[in-house]
Scaffold this active site. Structure first.
Site, PDB file in Angstrom:
ATOM      1  N   GLU A  15     134.105-104.611  16.950  1.00 51.09           N
ATOM      2  CA  GLU A  15     133.804-103.552  17.929  1.00 51.09           C
ATOM      3  C   GLU A  15     132.457-102.901  17.608  1.00 51.09           C
ATOM      4  O   GLU A  15     131.733-102.471  18.500  1.00 51.09           O
ATOM      5  CB  GLU A  15     134.905-102.486  17.940  1.00 51.09           C
ATOM      6  N   ARG A  64     131.513 -97.713  31.735  1.00 49.91           N
ATOM      7  CA  ARG A  64     132.454 -97.809  30.605  1.00 49.91           C
ATOM      8  C   ARG A  64     133.010 -99.222  30.470  1.00 49.91           C
ATOM      9  O   ARG A  64     133.384 -99.648  29.379  1.00 49.91           O
ATOM     10  CB  ARG A  64     133.588 -96.776  30.759  1.00 49.91           C
ATOM     11  N   HIS A  99     136.509-108.639  25.740  1.00 50.01           N
ATOM     12  CA  HIS A  99     137.917-108.270  25.871  1.00 50.01           C
ATOM     13  C   HIS A  99     138.663-109.050  26.951  1.00 50.01           C
ATOM     14  O   HIS A  99     139.891-109.078  26.948  1.00 50.01           O
ATOM     15  CB  HIS A  99     138.051-106.761  26.127  1.00 50.01           C
ATOM     16  N   GLU A 120     136.244 -95.170  33.547  1.00 51.19           N
ATOM     17  CA  GLU A 120     135.935 -96.605  33.664  1.00 51.19           C
ATOM     18  C   GLU A 120     135.801 -97.096  35.100  1.00 51.19           C
ATOM     19  O   GLU A 120     136.373 -98.109  35.495  1.00 51.19           O
ATOM     20  CB  GLU A 120     136.983 -97.446  32.916  1.00 51.19           C
ATOM     21  N   LYS A 133     141.314 -93.109  25.720  1.00 53.75           N
ATOM     22  CA  LYS A 133     142.259 -94.123  26.215  1.00 53.75           C
ATOM     23  C   LYS A 133     143.482 -94.109  25.313  1.00 53.75           C
ATOM     24  O   LYS A 133     143.364 -94.305  24.101  1.00 53.75           O
ATOM     25  CB  LYS A 133     141.625 -95.510  26.195  1.00 53.75           C
ATOM     26  N   HIS A 174     141.731-109.924  24.922  1.00 51.19           N
ATOM     27  CA  HIS A 174     143.077-109.365  25.129  1.00 51.19           C
ATOM     28  C   HIS A 174     144.099-110.476  25.385  1.00 51.19           C
ATOM     29  O   HIS A 174     145.241-110.402  24.912  1.00 51.19           O
ATOM     30  CB  HIS A 174     143.079-108.387  26.314  1.00 51.19           C
ATOM     31  N   ASN A 214     134.041-103.380  27.429  1.00 53.62           N
ATOM     32  CA  ASN A 214     135.015-104.478  27.417  1.00 53.62           C
ATOM     33  C   ASN A 214     134.377-105.829  27.111  1.00 53.62           C
ATOM     34  O   ASN A 214     135.027-106.872  27.274  1.00 53.62           O
ATOM     35  CB  ASN A 214     135.742-104.556  28.769  1.00 53.62           C
ATOM     36  N   LYS A 243     129.475 -94.861  21.766  1.00 53.92           N
ATOM     37  CA  LYS A 243     130.722 -94.741  22.537  1.00 53.92           C
ATOM     38  C   LYS A 243     130.717 -93.454  23.366  1.00 53.92           C
ATOM     39  O   LYS A 243     131.069 -93.451  24.549  1.00 53.92           O
ATOM     40  CB  LYS A 243     131.911 -94.781  21.575  1.00 53.92           C
ATOM     41  N   HIS A 280     142.852-107.741  16.512  1.00 58.49           N
ATOM     42  CA  HIS A 280     142.076-107.368  17.700  1.00 58.49           C
ATOM     43  C   HIS A 280     140.615-107.801  17.543  1.00 58.49           C
ATOM     44  O   HIS A 280     140.025-108.392  18.453  1.00 58.49           O
ATOM     45  CB  HIS A 280     142.165-105.851  17.917  1.00 58.49           C
ATOM     46  N   ARG A 296     154.068 -82.499  30.109  1.00 54.93           N
ATOM     47  CA  ARG A 296     152.865 -82.747  30.937  1.00 54.93           C
ATOM     48  C   ARG A 296     151.563 -82.583  30.152  1.00 54.93           C
ATOM     49  O   ARG A 296     150.515 -82.297  30.723  1.00 54.93           O
ATOM     50  CB  ARG A 296     152.847 -81.842  32.169  1.00 54.93           C
TER      51      ARG A 296
END
Ligand code: GLY
Length: 367
Positions: free
Chosen positions: A186, A242, A249, A238, A144, A253, A246, A228, A265, A122
């Site tokens: 990025e 946030r 993206h 997000e 993330k 993606h 993206n 960031k 990427h 956990r």
């Protein structure tokens, strides 16, 4: 330690150290309380060859012991099978709740190791040692973590913050230039969403960057991490701002998945940013001059602004598999002015297809 930033998230706050070697890595643990000496490093085959020897020396110099688990380099490694192998490795090495997982590598390693740490017992501690510009600029900060599933990127994952991030800017020296450019996408994105001066700084210092000028690399790392961090501090999960990270993206993606990760990427983000700027211009949100200026900066970084051989319909369908789809509608981050973007739902299929056809068929602009 030479320089540090703090990501301020209450009890989950953590420092980002900006260094030019691995020498001080173990100092990151001071003040972290009762972490045991049991540690596992997760890395990939490339980083193991090029960076691990220096990292290991730094650990040995401080009598820090760790077991190492190496995955194949590449996005294909970010899967449930590797996760299972990592859990077994944790069991064999008797990790407990006071143990620590060290992610030494790029985004794939950070996401995979971070998700393993987030879910084992956990949640056990992990630290990020990003070795690529992409991971130093983006993925190592903000928590993330996750794996790809059934061709969809990052479909299974969590928000799980590291205990600290340790950036050695000189690790970029062993990075192939294609990977450096990938990280630049990025980095440029940060300028586009929040800081036009940073965008200009990168564009003006492109040659120094590709010559690994330490001061330029550190300045870029500092701005990347502070932009960031400031976004993540306002919206860790997000729900709102946030999502501006993206930019590029939504299309990016989908391209990554459809190309089966043959495109990097950053190349996909560059194409996605180009698509977002085309969309914004067609919606009357920005001028053609701003769109052209940004395309010029992407090209100056050696990034693509068009590509051939893609099927627009397949990419369009893939965009609907993304986490960013809400109420069955595509979400785009679109520019409104230098350093400013907004989130927009777009349901006009014809318009999106027009953008994709421009991106995929305009051979004259291909880089
Ligand atoms: N890579 C985007 C984010 O961390 O939210």
């Amino acid at each position: 330690m030479s320089e540090k930033l703090i990501v301020k998230l209450g009890e989950r706050s953590y420092p980002i150290y900006l260094e030019n070697s691995y020498d001080d890595f173990t100092h990151g643990f001071s003040g972290l309380g009762s972490l045991s000496s049991r540690a596992v490093i997760i890395t990939d085959t490339n980083v193991y060859e090029h960076q691990y020897p220096d990292f290991e020396t730094a650990l040995k110099n401080h009598s820090f012991k760790a077991e190492v688990f190496v995955v194949e380099a590449g996005e294909e490694s970010k899967n449930l099978q590797n996760l299972q192998r990592i859990y077994k490795f944790f069991m064999e090495n008797e990790l407990d709740r006071t143990s620590v997982v060290i992610a030494l590598g790029g985004g794939v390693v950070g996401d995979l190791a971070g998700y393993a740490a987030a879910t084992y017992l956990r949640g056990i501690s992990f630290v990020q040692v990003p070795t690529t510009l992409l991971s130093q600029a983006d993925s190592s900060v903000g928590g993330k973590v996750g794996v790809d599933f059934e061709g969809a990127k990052n479909l299974i994952g969590a928000f799980y913050q590291p205990k600290f991030v340790y950036i050695n800017v000189n690790s970029l020296r062993t990075l192939p230039s294609r990977e450096l450019r990938s990280g630049l996408a990025e980095t440029l994105k940060h300028g586009l969403i929040k800081d036009p001066d940073f965008l200009t700084y990168i564009n003006d210092n492109m040659d120094k960057l590709f010559n690994y000028d330490e001061e330029v690399l550190k300045n870029i790392a500092y701005s990347n991490c502070s932009i960031k961090a400031s976004v993540v501090e306002q919206d860790e999960k997000e729900d709102d701002i946030r999502a501006t990270l993206n930019l590029g993206h939504t299309i990016g993606h989908a391209l990554e998945s459809v190309s089966n990760f043959a495109l990097s990427h950053g190349e996909c983000v560059s194409l996605g940013i180009t698509g977002a700027f085309k969309l914004a211009r067609k919606l009357g949100m920005i001028s053609g001059d701003y769109e052209a200026a940004v395309a010029g900066i992407l090209k100056n970084a050696g990034l693509p602004v068009s590509i051939s051989g893609m099927d627009a319909e397949v990419v369009y369908q893939q965009m609907y598999l993304d986490k960013k789809v809400r109420r069955g509608r595509l979400n785009f981050i679109l520019p409104t002015a230098p350093g400013q973007v907004v989130r927009r739902e777009v349901s006009d299929r014809e318009l999106v297809m027009e953008i994709l056809h421009e991106l995929f068929q305009n051979q004259k602009q291909a880089v």
